[in-house]
Motif scaffolding. Structure first.
Motif, PDB file in Angstrom:
ATOM      1  N   VAL A  16       8.125 -61.745 -37.943  1.00  0.00           N
ATOM      2  CA  VAL A  16       8.496 -61.315 -36.587  1.00  0.00           C
ATOM      3  C   VAL A  16       9.623 -62.193 -36.048  1.00  0.00           C
ATOM      4  O   VAL A  16      10.605 -61.695 -35.490  1.00  0.00           O
ATOM      5  N   ALA A  17       9.502 -63.505 -36.214  1.00  0.00           N
ATOM      6  CA  ALA A  17      10.544 -64.414 -35.724  1.00  0.00           C
ATOM      7  C   ALA A  17      11.865 -64.175 -36.447  1.00  0.00           C
ATOM      8  O   ALA A  17      12.924 -64.147 -35.813  1.00  0.00           O
ATOM      9  N   ILE A  18      11.810 -63.997 -37.756  1.00  0.00           N
ATOM     10  CA  ILE A  18      13.037 -63.762 -38.529  1.00  0.00           C
ATOM     11  C   ILE A  18      13.718 -62.477 -38.069  1.00  0.00           C
ATOM     12  O   ILE A  18      14.934 -62.438 -37.885  1.00  0.00           O
ATOM     13  N   LEU A  19      12.936 -61.432 -37.843  1.00  0.00           N
ATOM     14  CA  LEU A  19      13.497 -60.160 -37.384  1.00  0.00           C
ATOM     15  C   LEU A  19      13.913 -60.212 -35.920  1.00  0.00           C
ATOM     16  O   LEU A  19      14.854 -59.528 -35.510  1.00  0.00           O
ATOM     17  N   LEU A  20      13.204 -61.013 -35.140  1.00  0.00           N
ATOM     18  CA  LEU A  20      13.498 -61.121 -33.714  1.00  0.00           C
ATOM     19  C   LEU A  20      14.802 -61.864 -33.457  1.00  0.00           C
ATOM     20  O   LEU A  20      15.513 -61.566 -32.498  1.00  0.00           O
ATOM     21  N   GLY A  21      15.146 -62.812 -34.330  1.00  0.00           N
ATOM     22  CA  GLY A  21      16.371 -63.596 -34.141  1.00  0.00           C
ATOM     23  C   GLY A  21      17.601 -62.730 -33.944  1.00  0.00           C
ATOM     24  O   GLY A  21      18.275 -62.812 -32.909  1.00  0.00           O
ATOM     25  N   PRO A  22      17.932 -61.864 -34.901  1.00  0.00           N
ATOM     26  CA  PRO A  22      19.111 -61.015 -34.725  1.00  0.00           C
ATOM     27  C   PRO A  22      19.000 -60.054 -33.536  1.00  0.00           C
ATOM     28  O   PRO A  22      19.993 -59.769 -32.876  1.00  0.00           O
ATOM     29  N   ALA A  23      17.796 -59.562 -33.256  1.00  0.00           N
ATOM     30  CA  ALA A  23      17.625 -58.669 -32.102  1.00  0.00           C
ATOM     31  C   ALA A  23      17.901 -59.417 -30.803  1.00  0.00           C
ATOM     32  O   ALA A  23      18.570 -58.908 -29.900  1.00  0.00           O
ATOM     33  N   LEU A  24      17.396 -60.653 -30.724  1.00  0.00           N
ATOM     34  CA  LEU A  24      17.649 -61.450 -29.519  1.00  0.00           C
ATOM     35  C   LEU A  24      19.115 -61.816 -29.386  1.00  0.00           C
ATOM     36  O   LEU A  24      19.616 -61.989 -28.278  1.00  0.00           O
ATOM     37  N   PHE A  25      19.801 -61.964 -30.514  1.00  0.00           N
ATOM     38  CA  PHE A  25      21.216 -62.341 -30.476  1.00  0.00           C
ATOM     39  C   PHE A  25      22.048 -61.292 -29.746  1.00  0.00           C
ATOM     40  O   PHE A  25      23.079 -61.603 -29.178  1.00  0.00           O
ATOM     41  N   ARG A  26      21.588 -60.046 -29.735  1.00  0.00           N
ATOM     42  CA  ARG A  26      22.308 -59.024 -28.960  1.00  0.00           C
ATOM     43  C   ARG A  26      22.320 -59.372 -27.477  1.00  0.00           C
ATOM     44  O   ARG A  26      23.293 -59.147 -26.785  1.00  0.00           O
ATOM     45  N   TRP A  27      21.191 -59.917 -26.972  1.00  0.00           N
ATOM     46  CA  TRP A  27      21.100 -60.271 -25.558  1.00  0.00           C
ATOM     47  C   TRP A  27      21.647 -61.663 -25.282  1.00  0.00           C
ATOM     48  O   TRP A  27      22.066 -61.960 -24.185  1.00  0.00           O
ATOM     49  N   LEU A  28      21.570 -62.527 -26.281  1.00  0.00           N
ATOM     50  CA  LEU A  28      22.002 -63.912 -26.097  1.00  0.00           C
ATOM     51  C   LEU A  28      23.233 -64.228 -26.944  1.00  0.00           C
ATOM     52  O   LEU A  28      23.387 -65.358 -27.402  1.00  0.00           O
ATOM     53  N   SER A  29      24.097 -63.248 -27.131  1.00  0.00           N
ATOM     54  CA  SER A  29      25.288 -63.478 -27.935  1.00  0.00           C
ATOM     55  C   SER A  29      26.193 -64.489 -27.234  1.00  0.00           C
ATOM     56  O   SER A  29      26.120 -64.687 -26.021  1.00  0.00           O
ATOM     57  N   ASN A  30      27.050 -65.099 -28.007  1.00  0.00           N
ATOM     58  CA  ASN A  30      27.957 -66.096 -27.448  1.00  0.00           C
ATOM     59  C   ASN A  30      28.852 -65.499 -26.364  1.00  0.00           C
ATOM     60  O   ASN A  30      29.093 -66.135 -25.344  1.00  0.00           O
ATOM     61  N   SER A  31      29.307 -64.274 -26.570  1.00  0.00           N
ATOM     62  CA  SER A  31      30.179 -63.658 -25.569  1.00  0.00           C
ATOM     63  C   SER A  31      29.420 -63.358 -24.272  1.00  0.00           C
ATOM     64  O   SER A  31      29.960 -63.547 -23.183  1.00  0.00           O
ATOM     65  N   ARG A  32      28.164 -62.932 -24.377  1.00  0.00           N
ATOM     66  CA  ARG A  32      27.373 -62.667 -23.169  1.00  0.00           C
ATOM     67  C   ARG A  32      27.052 -63.956 -22.431  1.00  0.00           C
ATOM     68  O   ARG A  32      27.061 -64.004 -21.206  1.00  0.00           O
TER      69      ARG A  32
END
Length: 179
Positions: A147-163
């Motif tokens: 879950v954590a491994i899969l959640l990382g990339p999903a969270l990166f959409r909300w916490l991307s460097n540009s955002r």
């Protein structure tokens, strides 16, 4: 996820690995050392890249360490690695939160964050125990890590460097040297 797995570390060490309770103490010490190092050097580790990337990698590293506890006997090292990743993530996340949330709202946001995470911890511990009882002691680690491994990339959409950069107030930019 953390509570679902950490609530089962003692059983994993004593039952699955057939170790002594003293060994469980060493596992806790390993986790404490990793967490202490993460709290001391998390800002430096986070400075190697930008905040969104650092949060992504700490989530994935924590997930890999957690999943590995399900099948690797080096629990002391894995708990230390996870402790380092989780505390590095906490340093970066809390620092970022204090930069993003206006001062007048920071106390309320922190209180809500803690309330939700404490409630989730209780539910996670219950879920981990139920899963271990139904499927076996290793499964909460496999599932929690996945879950954590899969959640990382999903969270990166909300916490991307540009955002993150766009959300920061003017005059408080993300470090350009880490770009």
């Amino acid at each position: 996820m953390s509570s679902a797995t950490y609530s089962l570390v003692s059983l994993t060490v004593v039952e699955r690995l057939d170790a002594t309770p003293a060994t469980f103490g060493l596992v806790l010490a390993g986790g404490a050392i990793g967490a202490t190092l993460g709290s001391m050097y998390g800002d430096r580790a986070g400075a190697l890249t930008r905040p969104g990337t650092a949060l992504l990698w700490t989530t994935v590293v924590s997930g890999v360490a957690t999943a590995s506890i399900g099948w690797i006997d080096s629990v002391i090292a894995l708990i230390a690695i996870d402790g380092f990743a989780v505390m590095t993530q906490a340093v970066i996340g809390v620092s970022l939160r204090t930069r993003l949330i206006p001062d007048r709202m920071l106390g309320r946001v922190t209180a809500v964050f803690r309330t939700l995470s404490t409630g989730a911890s209780a539910l996670g511990a219950f879920a981990g125990g139920s899963l271990a009882q139904a499927m076996g002691l290793s499964w909460p680690f496999f599932i929690g890590g996945a879950v954590a491994i899969l959640l990382g990339p999903a969270l990166f959409r909300w916490l991307s460097n540009s955002r993150v950069a766009a959300a920061l107030p003017a005059g408080n930019p993300v470090s350009e040297e880490a770009a």
